[in-house]
Design a protein around this motif. Structure first.
Motif, PDB file in Angstrom:
ATOM      1  N   HIS A 152     -10.205   2.124  -7.283  1.00 22.48           N
ATOM      2  CA  HIS A 152     -10.390   1.185  -8.391  1.00 22.48           C
ATOM      3  C   HIS A 152     -10.088  -0.234  -7.917  1.00 22.48           C
ATOM      4  O   HIS A 152      -9.146  -0.883  -8.387  1.00 22.48           O
ATOM      5  N   SER A 153     -10.900  -0.704  -6.976  1.00 22.76           N
ATOM      6  CA  SER A 153     -10.624  -2.001  -6.358  1.00 22.76           C
ATOM      7  C   SER A 153     -11.771  -2.973  -6.566  1.00 22.76           C
ATOM      8  O   SER A 153     -12.916  -2.584  -6.804  1.00 22.76           O
ATOM      9  N   ARG A 174      -0.231  -2.467 -11.127  1.00 26.23           N
ATOM     10  CA  ARG A 174      -1.417  -3.068 -10.523  1.00 26.23           C
ATOM     11  C   ARG A 174      -1.042  -3.634  -9.155  1.00 26.23           C
ATOM     12  O   ARG A 174       0.115  -3.958  -8.899  1.00 26.23           O
ATOM     13  N   SER A 197     -10.256  -5.997   5.070  1.00 25.10           N
ATOM     14  CA  SER A 197     -10.229  -5.973   3.610  1.00 25.10           C
ATOM     15  C   SER A 197     -11.464  -5.309   3.037  1.00 25.10           C
ATOM     16  O   SER A 197     -11.415  -4.682   1.974  1.00 25.10           O
ATOM     17  N   THR A 225      -6.804  -2.500  -8.211  1.00 23.92           N
ATOM     18  CA  THR A 225      -6.402  -3.251  -7.019  1.00 23.92           C
ATOM     19  C   THR A 225      -7.346  -4.420  -6.767  1.00 23.92           C
ATOM     20  O   THR A 225      -8.570  -4.247  -6.749  1.00 23.92           O
ATOM     21  N   VAL A 253     -10.274   2.193  -1.507  1.00 25.25           N
ATOM     22  CA  VAL A 253      -9.350   2.241  -2.646  1.00 25.25           C
ATOM     23  C   VAL A 253     -10.209   2.411  -3.903  1.00 25.25           C
ATOM     24  O   VAL A 253     -11.063   1.561  -4.183  1.00 25.25           O
ATOM     25  N   GLN A 304       0.832  -1.211   0.000  1.00 23.17           N
ATOM     26  CA  GLN A 304       0.000   0.000   0.000  1.00 23.17           C
ATOM     27  C   GLN A 304       0.862   1.254   0.000  1.00 23.17           C
ATOM     28  O   GLN A 304       0.599   2.212  -0.745  1.00 23.17           O
ATOM     29  N   VAL A 315      -8.363  -6.885  -3.839  1.00 22.18           N
ATOM     30  CA  VAL A 315      -8.297  -7.094  -2.395  1.00 22.18           C
ATOM     31  C   VAL A 315      -8.855  -8.489  -2.112  1.00 22.18           C
ATOM     32  O   VAL A 315      -9.973  -8.807  -2.511  1.00 22.18           O
ATOM     33  N   ALA A 365     -11.255  -2.250   0.418  1.00 23.60           N
ATOM     34  CA  ALA A 365     -11.930  -2.231  -0.881  1.00 23.60           C
ATOM     35  C   ALA A 365     -12.914  -1.074  -1.002  1.00 23.60           C
ATOM     36  O   ALA A 365     -13.154  -0.572  -2.102  1.00 23.60           O
TER      37      ALA A 365
END
Length: 284
Positions: free
Chosen positions: A244-245, A118, A235, A219, A242, A106, A221, A239
């Motif tokens: 674009h997860s 990525r 997690s 990302t 972030v 991170q 997760v 998610a």
């Protein structure tokens, strides 16, 4: 697997292994969990990830056969990884960080956005949301032992079911079959520095979540639903912050879900890293 070495400008050696041979896509760099050197990565997972790309596993400063002292802050760990990547002459990498390695991943993605293409965050947590279950109780007593036995590792990484224990035994056997040459291990000085870094990362900070908005890389997760080391809810927080997860929970697995479900997780990672759509590939 033969251990290789890369030297930083100031003369520090970083030990690493390299698998696969694809030079088209950026290499996938793996960052290890607490008290783990290169030798703790499941060879079955590594083989799955390296089918169509180069995979690099590195020991950060003071771990395994790498030189120097282990930092007691995550930011310094990330600086070490950036230094290693530069020593290899790489300008872009995909990064998979597991547990403590996920903290480092991170920080690396946030502070070196042009370096990380990525990101895969496995069994890890965002900064500032409290220390993990590992900070106390039986888990703490195990992770602080002079020597962590295979039985301890199975308890920490796999569910307390017949199937979970069987997966744990198979993981230990795979490690034993594939270990080649001296690994260096993780000294008590090093793992205590890692504990300090983890405690500082988990220290309550209501503003820390804002940092996640700066992780603009696509990302993945991922987490095991029965994790006793890092709460699966962490997690979900990752998610949700972030930008674009995509999140995937692996049922009936623990902290070592990526070793228990290595075929499924490996396929998910390969698909995610190869996908070029803005919404990423759907994960089964």
């Amino acid at each position: 697997m033969e251990k290789l070495f890369a030297c930083s400008p100031d003369g520090f050696r970083y030990a690493y292994i390299r698998l696969g041979s694809d030079e088209v896509m950026p290499p996938l760099l793996l960052l290890s969990h607490f008290r783990a050197s290169i030798d703790m990565w499941d060879p079955a997972l590594l083989e799955r990830l390296a089918v169509d790309r180069t995979v690099i596993v590195v020991d950060n400063r003071g771990i395994g056969l790498s030189d120097g002292a282990t930092p007691n802050m995550v930011v310094a760990m990330a600086e070490g990884i950036a230094e290693f990547v530069a020593a290899l002459g790489l300008i872009s990498v995909d990064v998979l960080g597991f547990s403590l390695g996920g903290y480092v991943a991170q920080e690396l993605a946030r502070t070196r956005p042009n370096l990380v293409r990525r990101l895969v965050l496995a069994g890890t947590a965002p900064r500032g949301f409290g220390e993990e279950d590992a900070a106390g109780g039986r888990v703490r007593s195990i992770i602080s032992k002079k020597l962590i036995s295979p039985k301890d590792l199975i308890h920490l990484f796999f569910p307390p079911t017949a199937a979970g224990r069987a997966h744990g035994v198979e993981y230990i056997r795979r490690l034993s079959r594939c270990r080649v040459g001296p690994g260096g291990g993780v000294t008590e000085t090093s793992w205590r520095a890692q504990l300090e870094a983890a405690a500082a990362w988990g220290a309550r900070d209501p503003l820390a979540v804002r940092e996640l908005a700066a992780i603009m890389q696509p990302t993945l997760v991922a987490h095991g639903e029965l994790d006793i080391m890092v709460a699966a809810e962490k997690s979900i927080i990752l998610a949700s912050h972030v930008p674009h997860s995509v999140l995937k929970m692996y049922p009936d697995t623990g902290h070592g879900f990526l070793f228990q479900a290595y075929e499924e997780f490996g396929a998910d990672v390969v698909r995610f890293l190869a996908d070029e759509s803005p919404q990423h590939a759907a994960l089964s």
